[in-house]
Scaffold this active site. Structure first.
Site, mmCIF file in Angstrom:
data_model
loop_
_atom_site.group_PDB
_atom_site.id
_atom_site.type_symbol
_atom_site.label_atom_id
_atom_site.label_comp_id
_atom_site.label_asym_id
_atom_site.label_seq_id
_atom_site.Cartn_x
_atom_site.Cartn_y
_atom_site.Cartn_z
ATOM 1 N N HIS A 65 -3.042 -1.171 -1.640
ATOM 2 C CA HIS A 65 -2.342 -1.627 -0.623
ATOM 3 C C HIS A 65 -3.128 -3.125 -0.128
ATOM 4 O O HIS A 65 -4.143 -3.296 -0.216
ATOM 5 C CB HIS A 65 -2.811 -0.615 0.598
ATOM 6 C CG HIS A 65 -1.673 0.404 0.536
ATOM 7 N ND1 HIS A 65 -1.205 1.295 1.595
ATOM 8 C CD2 HIS A 65 -1.498 1.259 -0.560
ATOM 9 C CE1 HIS A 65 -0.447 2.036 1.251
ATOM 10 N NE2 HIS A 65 -0.626 2.254 -0.074
ATOM 11 N N GLU A 67 -3.913 -4.220 2.637
ATOM 12 C CA GLU A 67 -5.289 -4.238 3.597
ATOM 13 C C GLU A 67 -6.464 -3.860 2.537
ATOM 14 O O GLU A 67 -7.508 -4.328 2.889
ATOM 15 C CB GLU A 67 -5.029 -3.137 4.576
ATOM 16 C CG GLU A 67 -3.918 -3.111 5.487
ATOM 17 C CD GLU A 67 -2.623 -2.879 5.214
ATOM 18 O OE1 GLU A 67 -1.887 -2.257 6.055
ATOM 19 O OE2 GLU A 67 -2.286 -2.667 3.846
ATOM 20 N N CYS A 95 -0.802 2.000 7.464
ATOM 21 C CA CYS A 95 -0.642 3.547 7.127
ATOM 22 C C CYS A 95 -2.085 4.106 7.284
ATOM 23 O O CYS A 95 -2.846 3.541 7.768
ATOM 24 C CB CYS A 95 -0.376 3.731 5.538
ATOM 25 S SG CYS A 95 -1.771 3.453 4.459
ATOM 26 N N CYS A 98 -5.143 2.873 5.257
ATOM 27 C CA CYS A 98 -5.582 1.821 5.679
ATOM 28 C C CYS A 98 -5.979 1.685 6.962
ATOM 29 O O CYS A 98 -7.266 0.916 7.138
ATOM 30 C CB CYS A 98 -4.527 0.656 5.441
ATOM 31 S SG CYS A 98 -4.063 0.336 3.763
#
Length: 169
Positions: A65, A67, A95, A98
């Site tokens: 992801h 992040e 999400c 993260c």
């Protein structure tokens, strides 16, 4: 509010927009890879120290992801797992994975472009970033360049549906 307070507020808004534009550039990299276009930058002392964009499909990893990629780079840059004097700019609300990592890294401020009503964990479905039960909470700024951040995602998913329709014809 005094004139000086208003000037400071305008300066803060411009700074947030400047860095969110850089996060949007990262999202464009994901878009070009046919990944969900999410981008992230981490800023320390008004300088970008780390960047990331979605690469889940490209790298075949749930961990890729935007992040998490940016946090890994930022931790390496500051030589610590704590990012206590940094601000994170993300084009889409994080999400649960993260958001949890953001809290663990002690990031004090998170700036979000677009909210994610189906899976967001910074106020939409849950608000992990500001749960009083944890030992750290983040200041959260929502809606910075919201229209631009949302449009990138809308365009991406529209194109994906069109490609799917064409391939089924």
């Amino acid at each position: 509010m005094s004139l000086f307070d208003k000037i400071d507020e305008i300066r803060d808004i411009r700074r947030d927009e400047k860095f969110m534009k850089q996060a949007l550039k990262e999202a464009k990299k994901a878009y070009d890879l046919k990944e969900v276009p999410i981008g992230c930058v981490i800023v320390q002392d008004d300088k970008v120290i780390a960047r990331g964009y979605n690469r889940r499909n490209t790298d075949k990893s749930v961990l890729m992801h935007a992040e998490l990629m940016a946090m890994k780079k930022a931790c390496k840059k500051v030589k610590d797992w704590r990012l206590e004097d940094c601000t994170m700019y993300i084009t889409l609300e994080p999400c649960q994975m993260c958001a949890g990592a953001i809290v663990q890294a002690r990031i004090p401020r998170v700036v979000i472009g677009s909210m994610n009503p189906k899976a967001g964990c910074a106020g939409s479905v849950l608000n992990i970033l500001q749960m009083e039960q944890f030992n750290h909470q983040c200041e959260v700024e929502r809606g910075v360049l919201q229209e631009e951040c949302s449009r990138v995602l809308t365009d991406f998913f529209r194109e994906l549906r069109e490609e799917k329709r064409k391939s089924q014809s």
